[in-house]
Scaffold this active site. Structure first.
Site, PDB file in Angstrom:
ATOM      1  N   GLY A  37       0.917  -1.469   0.448  1.00  0.00           N
ATOM      2  CA  GLY A  37      -0.306   0.010  -0.185  1.00  0.00           C
ATOM      3  C   GLY A  37       1.253   1.403  -0.436  1.00  0.00           C
ATOM      4  CB  VAL A  84      -3.799  -9.947   7.573  1.00  0.00           C
ATOM      5  CG1 VAL A  84      -2.703  -9.448   7.480  1.00  0.00           C
ATOM      6  CG2 VAL A  84      -4.636  -8.434   7.848  1.00  0.00           C
ATOM      7  CG  LEU A  88       1.857 -15.530   8.078  1.00  0.00           C
ATOM      8  CD1 LEU A  88       1.527 -15.735   6.076  1.00  0.00           C
ATOM      9  CD2 LEU A  88       2.060 -13.771   7.948  1.00  0.00           C
ATOM     10  CB  SER A 100      -6.330  -1.559   7.958  1.00  0.00           C
ATOM     11  OG  SER A 100      -7.469  -0.921   7.892  1.00  0.00           O
ATOM     12  CE1 TYR A 170      -8.722   2.645   8.602  1.00  0.00           C
ATOM     13  CE2 TYR A 170      -9.237   4.583   9.960  1.00  0.00           C
ATOM     14  CZ  TYR A 170      -8.537   3.713   9.543  1.00  0.00           C
ATOM     15  OH  TYR A 170      -7.156   4.218   8.969  1.00  0.00           O
TER      16      TYR A 170
END
Ligand code: NAD
Ligand code: UDP
Length: 335
Positions: A37, A84, A88, A100, A170
């Site tokens: 990102g 995610v 992992l 995110s 969020y």
């Protein structure tokens, strides 16, 4: 001398940006979730150039391979296409947990996925940190302060968030993520760092990101009587690395305390772009914070950190990046 020769050898390959040689004991294995990102890719550049081994994990929801393609094939670099929300299992020393969606249109696009990413995703990364004994830095946000009733906001402020509003997936997701960090710290002894990041802009930011700078630069000019604080990825990346390698486990604001109204900002961008766009006033979005400004005394005092890149310099670079991107898009349309 051997280190210098190795550095020279590596720089002769020319294929990659220059990478410092680090001895085995100083070289860390670092996981960056969301590393493809905007912020993550700048962080990848810094840590790679510092000589560390970097693994980027990304599901490419808003990130792009292009942001990190200049490292593909480098012996210190690995890119894993992974969500995610799924566990992992890898071995690392440090985790920068950035995965995110970050802008309102992106995180509201699929609120349940945003919640899963911030809750289950963070839980998985903390579980990983616990298993391998890694330190985890969470990229939290100024949104944990919601539409704040105090100004500026310091780290002791608990926030003013609407738990059922359109931004809650969020804001509350990040608040739970912070809660999880401290639960894992207390209960399991995981070392955590929490950066509350204020609006940042710059190259590699998603064009349709929906946040103020990209909107303005892309001529979707709209003025609102709220204020924002913007700073640049290089400042932010230095703040994140400094926080990760310090011993402060409580949350730290990272942002630019220089305050501008959105209208001032629109006017500045309009003049830098030399645009004929007019500024249009639209009704305000629900639960949009009216005013935000970080109190960064903690970061200054404990990390010796503050933003240094001048606003206009950052804006000009971002404008250049966006015009190149627009050109790239236009060219690719006809191929
Ligand atoms: P971005 O959208 O460019 O980067 C987020 C990255 O996470 C993307 O590459 C995306 O594909 C990836 N991602 C999303 N969900 C994922 C999942 N489930 N599994 C794996 N990867 C996933 O946004 P950014 O601006 O670089 O933000 C990075 C982090 O910083 C985010 O956690 C964000 O909340 C935080 N933050 C950013 C700002 C800002 O102004 N840029 C402000 C506050 C906080
Ligand atoms: N986890 C992971 N990688 C690891 C270790 C754990 O993704 O290396 C995930 C695991 O699947 C679990 C979560 O992290 O869902 C929490 O792990 P923890 O060990 O804290 O909890 P438990 O598995 O004991 O419930």
């Amino acid at each position: 001398l051997r280190e210098k020769i190795r550095e020279l050898e590596l720089s002769f390959t020319q294929k990659y940006p220059p990478v410092k040689f680090l001895s085995e004991k100083d070289r860390k294995r670092i996981l960056i979730t969301g590393g493809a990102g905007f912020v993550g890719s700048h962080l990848t550049d810094k840590l790679m150039m510092d000589g560390h081994e970097v693994t980027v994990v990304d599901n490419f929801f808003t990130g792009r391979k292009r942001n990190v393609e200049h490292w593909i094939g480098h012996e210190n670099f690995e890119l894993i296409n992974h969500d995610v929300v799924e566990p992992l299992y890898i071995e690392v020393d440090q985790i920068y947990h950035l995965a995110s969606p970050a802008s309102p249109p992106n995180y509201m696009y699929n609120p349940i996925k945003t919640l899963k990413t911030n809750t289950i995703g963070t839980l998985n990364m903390l579980g990983l940190a616990k298993r391998v004994g890694a330190r985890l830095l969470l990229a939290s946000t100024s949104e944990v302060y919601g539409d704040p009733e105090v100004h500026p906001q310091n780290e002791d402020y608990w926030g003013h968030v609407n738990p059922i509003g359109p931004r809650a997936c969020y804001d509350e997701g990040k608040r739970v993520a912070e809660t999880m960090c401290y639960a894992y710290m207390k209960q399991e002894g995981v070392e955590v760092r929490v950066a509350r990041i204020f609006n940042t802009f710059g190259s590699r930011m998603h064009m349709n990101d929906g946040r103020v700078v990209s909107n303005f630069i892309l001529q979707a000019l709209q003025g609102e009587p709220l204020t924002v604080f913007l700073f640049l990825p290089s400042d932010l990346v230095n703040g994140l690395v400094s926080l990760m390698n310090n011993n402060i486990s409580s949350p730290v604001n990272l942002g630019n305390p220089e305050e501008h109204t959105i209208l001032e900002f629109a006017q500045l961008i309009k003049s830098l772009v030399v645009s004929r766009s007019h500024i249009q006033f639209l009704p305000e979005a629900q639960d949009d914070p009216q005013r935000r400004r970080p109190d960064i005394r903690k970061a200054k005092m404990l990390l010796g950190w503050e933003p240094v890149v001048p606003l206009e310099e950052g804006l000009n670079k971002t404008i250049q990046y966006f015009s190149r991107e627009l050109e790239h898009q236009a060219n690719n349309q006809y191929v």
